[in-house]
Design a protein around this motif. Structure first.
Motif, PDB file in Angstrom:
ATOM      1  N   GLY A 148       0.801  -1.223   0.000  1.00 32.63           N
ATOM      2  CA  GLY A 148       0.000   0.000   0.000  1.00 32.63           C
ATOM      3  C   GLY A 148       0.834   1.273   0.000  1.00 32.63           C
ATOM      4  O   GLY A 148       0.362   2.328   0.412  1.00 32.63           O
ATOM      5  N   LEU A 149       2.073   1.181  -0.486  1.00 33.00           N
ATOM      6  CA  LEU A 149       2.965   2.331  -0.488  1.00 33.00           C
ATOM      7  C   LEU A 149       2.763   3.230  -1.698  1.00 33.00           C
ATOM      8  O   LEU A 149       3.054   4.424  -1.644  1.00 33.00           O
ATOM      9  CB  LEU A 149       4.424   1.858  -0.435  1.00 33.00           C
ATOM     10  CG  LEU A 149       4.787   0.980   0.774  1.00 33.00           C
ATOM     11  CD1 LEU A 149       6.205   0.459   0.640  1.00 33.00           C
ATOM     12  CD2 LEU A 149       4.603   1.764   2.058  1.00 33.00           C
ATOM     13  N   VAL A 150       2.284   2.650  -2.798  1.00 30.74           N
ATOM     14  CA  VAL A 150       2.065   3.392  -4.041  1.00 30.74           C
ATOM     15  C   VAL A 150       0.747   2.915  -4.647  1.00 30.74           C
ATOM     16  O   VAL A 150       0.485   1.715  -4.703  1.00 30.74           O
ATOM     17  CB  VAL A 150       3.220   3.152  -5.049  1.00 30.74           C
ATOM     18  CG1 VAL A 150       2.952   3.846  -6.366  1.00 30.74           C
ATOM     19  CG2 VAL A 150       4.543   3.624  -4.474  1.00 30.74           C
ATOM     20  N   ALA A 151      -0.063   3.853  -5.098  1.00 24.06           N
ATOM     21  CA  ALA A 151      -1.313   3.501  -5.770  1.00 24.06           C
ATOM     22  C   ALA A 151      -1.010   2.792  -7.092  1.00 24.06           C
ATOM     23  O   ALA A 151      -0.005   3.082  -7.739  1.00 24.06           O
ATOM     24  CB  ALA A 151      -2.136   4.755  -6.032  1.00 24.06           C
ATOM     25  N   GLU A 152      -1.869   1.880  -7.478  1.00 24.91           N
ATOM     26  CA  GLU A 152      -1.686   1.125  -8.729  1.00 24.91           C
ATOM     27  C   GLU A 152      -1.478   2.054  -9.924  1.00 24.91           C
ATOM     28  O   GLU A 152      -0.609   1.816 -10.748  1.00 24.91           O
ATOM     29  CB  GLU A 152      -2.900   0.231  -8.995  1.00 24.91           C
ATOM     30  CG  GLU A 152      -3.005  -0.967  -8.101  1.00 24.91           C
ATOM     31  CD  GLU A 152      -2.111  -2.112  -8.522  1.00 24.91           C
ATOM     32  OE1 GLU A 152      -1.759  -2.209  -9.712  1.00 24.91           O
ATOM     33  OE2 GLU A 152      -1.757  -2.904  -7.642  1.00 24.91           O
ATOM     34  N   ARG A 153      -2.263   3.092 -10.003  1.00 22.31           N
ATOM     35  CA  ARG A 153      -2.165   4.024 -11.130  1.00 22.31           C
ATOM     36  C   ARG A 153      -0.793   4.703 -11.166  1.00 22.31           C
ATOM     37  O   ARG A 153      -0.185   4.850 -12.215  1.00 22.31           O
ATOM     38  CB  ARG A 153      -3.272   5.061 -11.034  1.00 22.31           C
ATOM     39  CG  ARG A 153      -3.289   6.025 -12.172  1.00 22.31           C
ATOM     40  CD  ARG A 153      -4.418   7.035 -11.991  1.00 22.31           C
ATOM     41  NE  ARG A 153      -4.457   7.906 -13.141  1.00 22.31           N
ATOM     42  CZ  ARG A 153      -5.540   8.193 -13.809  1.00 22.31           C
ATOM     43  NH1 ARG A 153      -6.699   7.693 -13.446  1.00 22.31           N
ATOM     44  NH2 ARG A 153      -5.486   8.995 -14.845  1.00 22.31           N
TER      45      ARG A 153
END
Length: 81
Positions: free
Chosen positions: A53-58
């Motif tokens: 959850g450190l970076v959004a998928e987009r």
């Protein structure tokens, strides 16, 4: 189907991490956390930053595209593009 040498994978993951930090999508502490978990699990960095959850998928998708595009620009002569 052949796989990439580990040195190529490591170089890509380092470039991706640098790109995400430079873009302000990931801070250095979070990148180090992901690399620590990577050392424990052997998972790919791009999978881990999303899974943790450190970076959004987009944002991760954008980082991968930018990193690959930058590599292509450095490694392929312009006349071949």
């Amino acid at each position: 189907m052949s796989s990439l040498p580990l040195s190529d994978i490591a170089a890509f993951e380092n470039a991706l991490g640098d790109q995400l930090v430079a873009a302000g999508k990931l801070d250095l502490a979070s990148l180090q956390r992901a690399k620590t978990v990577q050392g424990e699990t052997g998972e790919c960095l791009n999978t881990l930053v999303s899974k943790l959850g450190l970076v959004a998928e987009r944002d991760l998708d954008g980082g991968v595209i930018t990193t690959l595009f930058d590599k292509l620009n450095r490694d392929v002569p312009l006349q071949l593009i």
